[in-house]
Structures are given as C-alpha cells and as structure tokens.
Design a protein around this motif. Structure first.
Motif, mmCIF file in Angstrom:
data_model
loop_
_atom_site.group_PDB
_atom_site.id
_atom_site.type_symbol
_atom_site.label_atom_id
_atom_site.label_comp_id
_atom_site.label_asym_id
_atom_site.label_seq_id
_atom_site.Cartn_x
_atom_site.Cartn_y
_atom_site.Cartn_z
ATOM 1 N N SER A 86 -52.540 20.491 -30.971
ATOM 2 C CA SER A 86 -53.471 21.700 -31.317
ATOM 3 C C SER A 86 -53.385 21.589 -33.079
ATOM 4 C CB SER A 86 -52.930 22.710 -30.915
ATOM 5 O OG SER A 86 -53.292 23.063 -29.786
ATOM 6 N N LEU A 140 -48.292 19.927 -27.013
ATOM 7 C CA LEU A 140 -49.475 20.619 -26.994
ATOM 8 C C LEU A 140 -49.607 21.284 -28.479
ATOM 9 C CD1 LEU A 140 -52.139 21.442 -25.670
ATOM 10 C CD2 LEU A 140 -50.926 23.431 -24.780
ATOM 11 N N PRO A 141 -48.465 22.190 -28.997
ATOM 12 C CA PRO A 141 -48.487 22.398 -30.308
ATOM 13 C C PRO A 141 -48.948 21.528 -31.216
ATOM 14 C CG PRO A 141 -46.873 23.792 -29.117
ATOM 15 C CD PRO A 141 -47.383 22.521 -28.354
ATOM 16 N N ILE A 158 -55.407 18.701 -34.179
ATOM 17 C CA ILE A 158 -56.807 18.713 -33.989
ATOM 18 C C ILE A 158 -57.437 19.795 -34.999
ATOM 19 C CG2 ILE A 158 -58.543 19.529 -32.355
ATOM 20 C CD1 ILE A 158 -56.861 18.392 -30.093
ATOM 21 N N SER A 159 -56.669 20.770 -35.283
ATOM 22 C CA SER A 159 -57.146 21.920 -36.203
ATOM 23 C C SER A 159 -57.099 21.358 -37.605
ATOM 24 C CB SER A 159 -56.531 23.175 -35.901
ATOM 25 O OG SER A 159 -55.183 23.117 -36.372
#
Length: 174
Positions: free
Chosen positions: A51, A47-48, A54-55
């Motif tokens: 993220s 997940l990190p 995506i960012s």
C-alpha cells in the motif's frame, strides 16, 4: 546408585532432519505453508508495504517491526496452544527442543522489537525466521499432508500388489 540417562541428541537431530526432508516431500504442506502461512497469514507484513509503495511513499519499510512482531507472536502463541491441547504428535525430547528454540525466538523478537520499533530489525526478522522453522517442524508430519493412499488400500506387504520378481530369500536368491 547413579542414574544414567540416555543421550537423546542423536535421535532429536535425526527427527529434525526427517522433518526438514518431509517439508520438501509434501506438495500439500508446501502449498499450505506458502499460501496459508506466508501469504494469507503474513498479509499484515506485505500489504502495508505494498500500500505504501502504491501510494508513493518514499520511506516504506518492508519488514516493519510492529507488523513482523505481531505475526511472529501469533504463530508462537498458536504453537503454545497446540502444545497444551495436543502434545502426542512428537517425542518429549523433540518437544522440549522446540520449546527451547521457541523461547529463543520469542526473546529475539521481543528484544528486536523493543530496540527497533519503527523500520526493520534484523534480530526480530531472525526470531521470525526461527519461528517459521519451528512451525514447519511442528506441523509437517501432520497426517493431513500425507498422500491419499491409506493402509487399507495397501496389501499386507505394504504395497498395492506384490511383485514376485522382487521377493528374494535371505541369501539374495529367488
């Protein structure tokens, strides 16, 4: 008189092989391991990274050392607690081999983390892979992963119905 111990290595490796084979013979275990241990349990690993991607971060690391270390440490800790609470599922020799490899995996993880605190550590990832193999071997033979046929459903022959055409005497004659 000298004590002669039985050589357990043949039985331990046979047990190890049977557990590896049982991993692929149990669809419920594959689902549990894939969905529960890798996907949900490993959320702190993927997940990190997702993220960060995506960012738009350019230097995101997929197997970040801190995340992988906590994941591996949690699994090894859970296995240790399981050994303390219930160690009747396996032979003493196989359990001892699991403890040896668990200490090796923990050592790899600790050294890998201490040498590479940011980014990805090959030694830490190797320790985590070994941790997952230990987890598989420790849990694959749990009865909850067996099929739904119980001994009560089977007859005295071990099958639901006896097939008379397959019953032969000791000579191979019907």
């Amino acid at each position: 008189m000298s004590k002669v111990r039985h050589n357990p290595w043949g039985n331990v490796f046979k047990e190890l092989w049977l557990r590896v084979v049982n991993t692929f013979n149990s669809i419920p275990f594959i689902a549990f391991f894939g969905a529960g241990i890798l996907f949900v349990g490993g959320v702190g690993i993927w997940l990190p990274y997702l993220s960060a991607i995506i960012s738009g971060e350019k230097n995101a690391s997929f197997l970040e050392s801190t995340n992988v270390f906590t994941y591996s440490f949690a699994i090894l800790g859970t296995l240790c607690v399981d050994i303390i609470l219930n160690n009747q599922r396996t032979t003493k020799d196989f359990l001892s081999l699991g403890i040896i490899f668990g200490v090796i995996a923990l050592g790899c993880c600790v050294v890998g983390y201490l040498t590479t605190k940011t980014g990805s550590s090959i030694l830490l990832n190797l320790g985590t892979l070994l941790t997952l193999v230990i987890f598989i071997c420790a849990n694959v033979n749990d009865e909850k992963f067996d099929n739904n046929i119980t001994q009560a459903d089977l007859g005295p022959t071990g099958y639901r119905e006896a097939d008379l055409s397959k019953i032969k005497d000791g000579e191979g004659h019907e």
